[in-house]
Structure formats: structure tokens, C-alpha cells
Motif scaffolding. Structure first.
Motif, PDB file in Angstrom:
ATOM      1  N   ALA A 194       0.944  -1.135  -0.038  1.00 29.95           N
ATOM      2  CA  ALA A 194       0.184  -0.038  -0.096  1.00 29.95           C
ATOM      3  C   ALA A 194       0.921   1.192  -0.064  1.00 29.95           C
ATOM      4  N   PHE A 195       0.608   2.160  -0.605  1.00 32.46           N
ATOM      5  CA  PHE A 195       1.251   3.374  -0.941  1.00 32.46           C
ATOM      6  C   PHE A 195       1.465   4.235   0.442  1.00 32.46           C
ATOM      7  N   SER A 196       2.753   4.461   0.640  1.00 30.72           N
ATOM      8  CA  SER A 196       3.040   5.196   2.127  1.00 30.72           C
ATOM      9  C   SER A 196       4.206   6.524   1.512  1.00 30.72           C
ATOM     10  N   LEU A 197       4.288   7.651   2.219  1.00 28.49           N
ATOM     11  CA  LEU A 197       5.127   8.648   1.827  1.00 28.49           C
ATOM     12  C   LEU A 197       6.531   8.047   1.710  1.00 28.49           C
ATOM     13  N   GLU A 198       6.944   7.011   2.604  1.00 22.82           N
ATOM     14  CA  GLU A 198       8.497   6.438   2.356  1.00 22.82           C
ATOM     15  C   GLU A 198       8.539   5.997   0.996  1.00 22.82           C
ATOM     16  N   GLN A 199       7.595   5.768   0.261  1.00 20.42           N
ATOM     17  CA  GLN A 199       7.864   5.132  -1.196  1.00 20.42           C
ATOM     18  C   GLN A 199       8.195   6.331  -2.051  1.00 20.42           C
ATOM     19  N   ILE A 200       8.033   7.437  -1.644  1.00 18.94           N
ATOM     20  CA  ILE A 200       8.151   8.614  -2.875  1.00 18.94           C
ATOM     21  C   ILE A 200       9.506   8.689  -3.353  1.00 18.94           C
ATOM     22  N   PRO A 201      10.402   8.614  -2.748  1.00 21.64           N
ATOM     23  CA  PRO A 201      11.847   8.935  -3.442  1.00 21.64           C
ATOM     24  C   PRO A 201      12.174   7.876  -4.289  1.00 21.64           C
ATOM     25  N   LYS A 202      11.645   6.526  -3.840  1.00 20.49           N
ATOM     26  CA  LYS A 202      11.959   5.270  -4.970  1.00 20.49           C
ATOM     27  C   LYS A 202      11.148   5.694  -6.215  1.00 20.49           C
ATOM     28  N   LEU A 203       9.911   5.991  -6.335  1.00 19.87           N
ATOM     29  CA  LEU A 203       8.972   6.475  -7.270  1.00 19.87           C
ATOM     30  C   LEU A 203       9.398   7.412  -7.991  1.00 19.87           C
ATOM     31  N   ILE A 204       9.859   8.428  -7.506  1.00 18.99           N
ATOM     32  CA  ILE A 204      10.630   9.684  -8.229  1.00 18.99           C
ATOM     33  C   ILE A 204      11.767   9.271  -9.009  1.00 18.99           C
ATOM     34  N   ASP A 205      12.598   8.324  -8.255  1.00 16.34           N
ATOM     35  CA  ASP A 205      13.843   7.906  -9.221  1.00 16.34           C
ATOM     36  C   ASP A 205      13.352   6.924 -10.541  1.00 16.34           C
ATOM     37  N   GLN A 206      12.270   6.397 -10.180  1.00 16.98           N
ATOM     38  CA  GLN A 206      11.704   5.396 -11.118  1.00 16.98           C
ATOM     39  C   GLN A 206      11.201   6.201 -12.470  1.00 16.98           C
ATOM     40  N   GLU A 207      10.451   7.135 -12.157  1.00 18.82           N
ATOM     41  CA  GLU A 207      10.049   8.052 -12.976  1.00 18.82           C
ATOM     42  C   GLU A 207      11.468   8.936 -13.599  1.00 18.82           C
ATOM     43  N   ILE A 208      12.336   9.026 -13.292  1.00 16.29           N
ATOM     44  CA  ILE A 208      13.377   9.603 -13.931  1.00 16.29           C
ATOM     45  C   ILE A 208      13.971   8.705 -14.818  1.00 16.29           C
ATOM     46  N   ASP A 224      -4.306   8.238   5.972  1.00 19.66           N
ATOM     47  CA  ASP A 224      -4.794   8.131   7.192  1.00 19.66           C
ATOM     48  C   ASP A 224      -6.273   7.672   7.062  1.00 19.66           C
ATOM     49  N   GLN A 225      -6.879   8.290   6.075  1.00 22.40           N
ATOM     50  CA  GLN A 225      -8.375   8.000   5.925  1.00 22.40           C
ATOM     51  C   GLN A 225      -8.581   6.634   5.309  1.00 22.40           C
ATOM     52  N   GLY A 226      -7.778   5.976   5.011  1.00 24.41           N
ATOM     53  CA  GLY A 226      -7.785   4.408   4.397  1.00 24.41           C
ATOM     54  C   GLY A 226      -7.865   4.635   2.965  1.00 24.41           C
ATOM     55  N   LYS A 227      -7.100   5.593   2.348  1.00 26.33           N
ATOM     56  CA  LYS A 227      -7.312   5.806   0.705  1.00 26.33           C
ATOM     57  C   LYS A 227      -5.924   5.854   0.186  1.00 26.33           C
ATOM     58  N   PRO A 228      -5.093   4.930   0.492  1.00 27.46           N
ATOM     59  CA  PRO A 228      -3.714   5.049   0.031  1.00 27.46           C
ATOM     60  C   PRO A 228      -3.659   4.731  -1.622  1.00 27.46           C
ATOM     61  N   GLN A 229      -4.746   4.421  -2.250  1.00 27.77           N
ATOM     62  CA  GLN A 229      -4.637   4.240  -3.575  1.00 27.77           C
ATOM     63  C   GLN A 229      -5.141   5.554  -4.335  1.00 27.77           C
ATOM     64  N   LEU A 230      -5.879   6.245  -3.548  1.00 22.29           N
ATOM     65  CA  LEU A 230      -6.301   7.678  -3.987  1.00 22.29           C
ATOM     66  C   LEU A 230      -5.250   8.484  -3.764  1.00 22.29           C
ATOM     67  N   ALA A 231      -4.383   8.360  -2.689  1.00 24.03           N
ATOM     68  CA  ALA A 231      -3.103   9.266  -2.438  1.00 24.03           C
ATOM     69  C   ALA A 231      -2.001   8.878  -3.615  1.00 24.03           C
ATOM     70  N   LEU A 232      -2.051   7.626  -4.017  1.00 22.95           N
ATOM     71  CA  LEU A 232      -0.911   7.446  -5.107  1.00 22.95           C
ATOM     72  C   LEU A 232      -1.372   8.154  -6.266  1.00 22.95           C
ATOM     73  N   GLU A 233      -2.770   7.983  -6.585  1.00 24.58           N
ATOM     74  CA  GLU A 233      -3.199   8.818  -7.950  1.00 24.58           C
ATOM     75  C   GLU A 233      -2.945  10.199  -7.701  1.00 24.58           C
ATOM     76  N   ALA A 234      -3.072  11.041  -6.484  1.00 23.86           N
ATOM     77  CA  ALA A 234      -2.899  12.337  -6.426  1.00 23.86           C
ATOM     78  C   ALA A 234      -1.198  12.604  -6.707  1.00 23.86           C
ATOM     79  N   ALA A 235      -0.373  11.564  -5.991  1.00 29.06           N
ATOM     80  CA  ALA A 235       0.946  11.691  -6.239  1.00 29.06           C
ATOM     81  C   ALA A 235       1.332  11.773  -7.597  1.00 29.06           C
ATOM     82  N   ARG A 236       0.769  11.064  -8.454  1.00 34.61           N
ATOM     83  CA  ARG A 236       1.012  10.903  -9.840  1.00 34.61           C
ATOM     84  C   ARG A 236       1.221  12.502 -10.547  1.00 34.61           C
ATOM     85  N   ILE A 237       0.602  13.403 -10.001  1.00 35.06           N
ATOM     86  CA  ILE A 237       0.567  14.871 -10.417  1.00 35.06           C
ATOM     87  C   ILE A 237       2.194  15.225 -10.583  1.00 35.06           C
TER      88      ILE A 237
END
Length: 311
Positions: free
Chosen positions: A209-223, A278-291
Motif C-alpha cells: 500500500a502506498f506510503s510517503l516512504e515510497q516517494i523517493p523510489k517512485l521519483i527515481d523510477q520516473e526519472i 490516514d483515511q484509508g485511501k492509499p490508492q487515491l493518495a497514489l493517484e494524487a501523487a502522480r501529479i
């Protein structure tokens, strides 16, 4: 037909076990599928994958294990194809858990396609459902976000082995994240192959499930994906590829506007993303992070392209 399920793996032992147990439990009609094997290619794992597979070999009679140094999924899939005994290759990833009739569904579509077209100028593409449910991955329903318009993606595809050989297998120059399977898809399309969808060949793609700790890796993957996208374009300099890799003014404008020129980023959006989690919507958070993830991808594409032009 004899199916060889080719699976590259790298440090994914917990979900690989579920993947392999699901494949060992396949139910199929011998008149459609003569036999199958599971070709696992370990890409230099350091998590005990090899030792575990050897210790539990009796539980996985269909598995043929091969090893290589860490060279990436392209090289691993190529080794798997070369070692495969089957006339048909089924590609999946090692974090995919399939249904009990997964191979039968591919087999039936391959058979029906041959009868309908009178040739084997096609491959079958199954359905992939994303899930974060490790305990029961196959319980996840299909979602709009699971739709894929990819022509050839190795998460769930079956194809006659000889077409892969004729196309030249995967380009091992794609050593960073992304595009190696879609690039092969361009070459397969040029050979005249068509895509036939096999919606009953369902695989559940597990990821945490998406968490803020994954963001650096996800950014690196996009680059990385941006850099590999430029390699893709260098091999196939077409407008279609530019659209696929987001190297157009439209994508630059779109993600520039949505991210407010990069002002909506991993730092400024962190409170909103954490609130959604925290609202139990990690997938929605990930979709927002795609911005901002897509903004990083577009920047990566153009930075890599500028480097190639300056050489």
C-alpha cells in the motif's frame, strides 16, 4: 501446446512464493494444454530466494530454476526464453498471483485465435488487477485504474516462442526502469502480430500500500523511465513513441499546469497525501501523487533527450 511460464525475479521471495504456489495449482484441459513448466530466472537476488527454492523444490515440480548476475529483467527474460522447452511463452512478473484457470484461459484464446485467423500472427494479453492485499490478493475487484492500453506488456502475456526469437528478444540496453517490453512490442507489431485480449486470464499484481516512504523510489523510477524512454525513441523515432514516453509539448504543458510548474511536489503535497492515507485511501493518495510523479517523468525525458543532442 506446451507452455513455458517465464518469471524473472529479484528480491521478491515472499510474494514469489504465492506466485509459484498459484501456478502449481493450475487446472487445465489436456486437450488444450499438453503440459507446462515454470521457468524462474533469479536476477542475482540477495534475499535467500535461491536457497529457499532449492530447499522447497519438492513443492514446485513444474519449476526450472536458472540464475544470473544482476543484469535486469530484459536479460533475465531472454535467458528464460532461451532455456524454455515450450513452444509458447507466458510472461508474468514474480509479484503476480494468478487464478487457477489462468493458463487454461490463455490456452483457449491461443487455440481460438489460431482457428479464427488461420495463423499464429498474434499473442494473448490477460487482465492485471492491482492489489495491496498480501494475505488474499485474489480478493481484489477490477478497478478503472487497472485498465491498460499497452500493446505488449510482460505482466501477463502469452506468445509463440518463435516470434520472440524472430523479433530479436528483449534489448538488454534497457538497464534502467521501464519500456523494455513495449519496445519489443513495437518490433512484434512490425512483424504483423495482433493483440487478442484474454480477460479470463487474470493475474493480481501485488504491491505494498502506498506510503510517503515510497516517494523517493517512485521519483527515481520516473526519472529512470524518462531516460529509458529516450532510448526507446532513439530506436523508434515515431510520433507514437513520443506520445508513449510523454515527450510532447502537450504532456509538458499538461503536467506543468497540473503541478503548477513543479510547485505541487512531494513536499507541498505531503500533508494531503498523508491525510488520504490516514483515511484509508492509499490508492487515491497514489493517484494524487502522480501529479508530480508525471512531472518528474517529463523532466527526465527532456533532460535525457537534451543530453543525447549535446553529444
Amino acid at each position: 501446446m506446451f507452455l513455458s511460464v517465464v518469471i524473472p525475479t529479484y528480491n521478491r521471495l515472499p510474494i514469489l512464493e504465492k506466485c509459484l504456489r498459484a501456478l502449481e495449482g493450475q487446472q487445465y484441459d489436456p486437450e488444450v494444454i499438453e503440459a507446462y513448466e515454470i521457468v524462474v530466472v533469479d536476477d542475482g537476488s540477495t534475499d535467500g530466494t535461491i536457497a529457499w527454492l532449492r530447499q522447497n523444490a519438492a513443492d514446485f515440480p513444474h519449476v526450472q530454476l536458472f540464475e544470473q548476475q544482476h543484469m535486469g529483467p530484459s536479460a533475465a527474460r531472454n535467458l528464460g526464453v532461451q532455456e524454455a522447452q515450450g513452444d509458447t511463452i507466458v510472461f508474468i512478473d514474480s509479484d503476480l498471483v494468478v487464478t487457477s484457470r489462468f493458463l487454461q484461459a490463455h490456452g483457449e484464446m491461443l487455440r481460438d485465435g489460431q482457428l479464427a485467423l488461420g495463423n499464429d500472427h498474434f499473442f494473448t494479453y490477460g487482465r492485471v488487477i492491482n492489489t495491496a492485499n498480501f494475505d488474499d490478493p485474489t480478493a481484489e475487484p477490477y478497478k478503472v485504474t487497472d485498465f491498460s492500453a499497452a500493446f505488449f506488456a510482460t505482466g501477463n502475456v502469452a506468445i509463440a516462442k518463435h516470434w520472440l526469437v524472430e523479433a530479436g528478444l528483449f534489448d538488454t540496453g534497457f538497464q534502467l526502469y521501464g519500456w523494455e517490453d513495449l519496445e519489443l512490442g513495437v518490433r512484434l507489431k512490425r512483424l504483423g502480430l495482433k493483440l487478442l485480449k484474454a480477460p479470463d486470464a487474470v493475474g493480481y499484481h501485488w504491491h505494498p500500500a502506498f506510503s510517503l516512504e515510497q516517494i523517493p523510489k517512485l521519483i527515481d523510477q520516473e526519472i529512470q523511465r524518462g531516460r529509458m524512454g529516450v532510448l526507446f525513441y532513439e530506436k523508434h523515432p515515431t510520433w507514437e513513441v513520443r506520445m508513449m514516453i510523454q515527450m510532447t509539448w502537450l504532456h509538458k504543458l499538461l503536467w506543468g499546469l497540473l503541478s503548477l510548474g513543479g510547485r505541487l511536489n512531494e513536499n507541498t503535497m505531503a500533508p494531503l497525501l498523508q491525510w488520504l492515507i490516514d483515511q484509508g485511501k492509499p490508492q487515491l493518495a497514489l493517484e494524487a501523487a502522480r501529479i508530480f510523479l508525471n512531472w518528474y517523468n517529463v523532466q527526465g525525458v527532456y533532460d535525457a533527450y537534451a543530453e543525447t543532442q549535446s553529444k
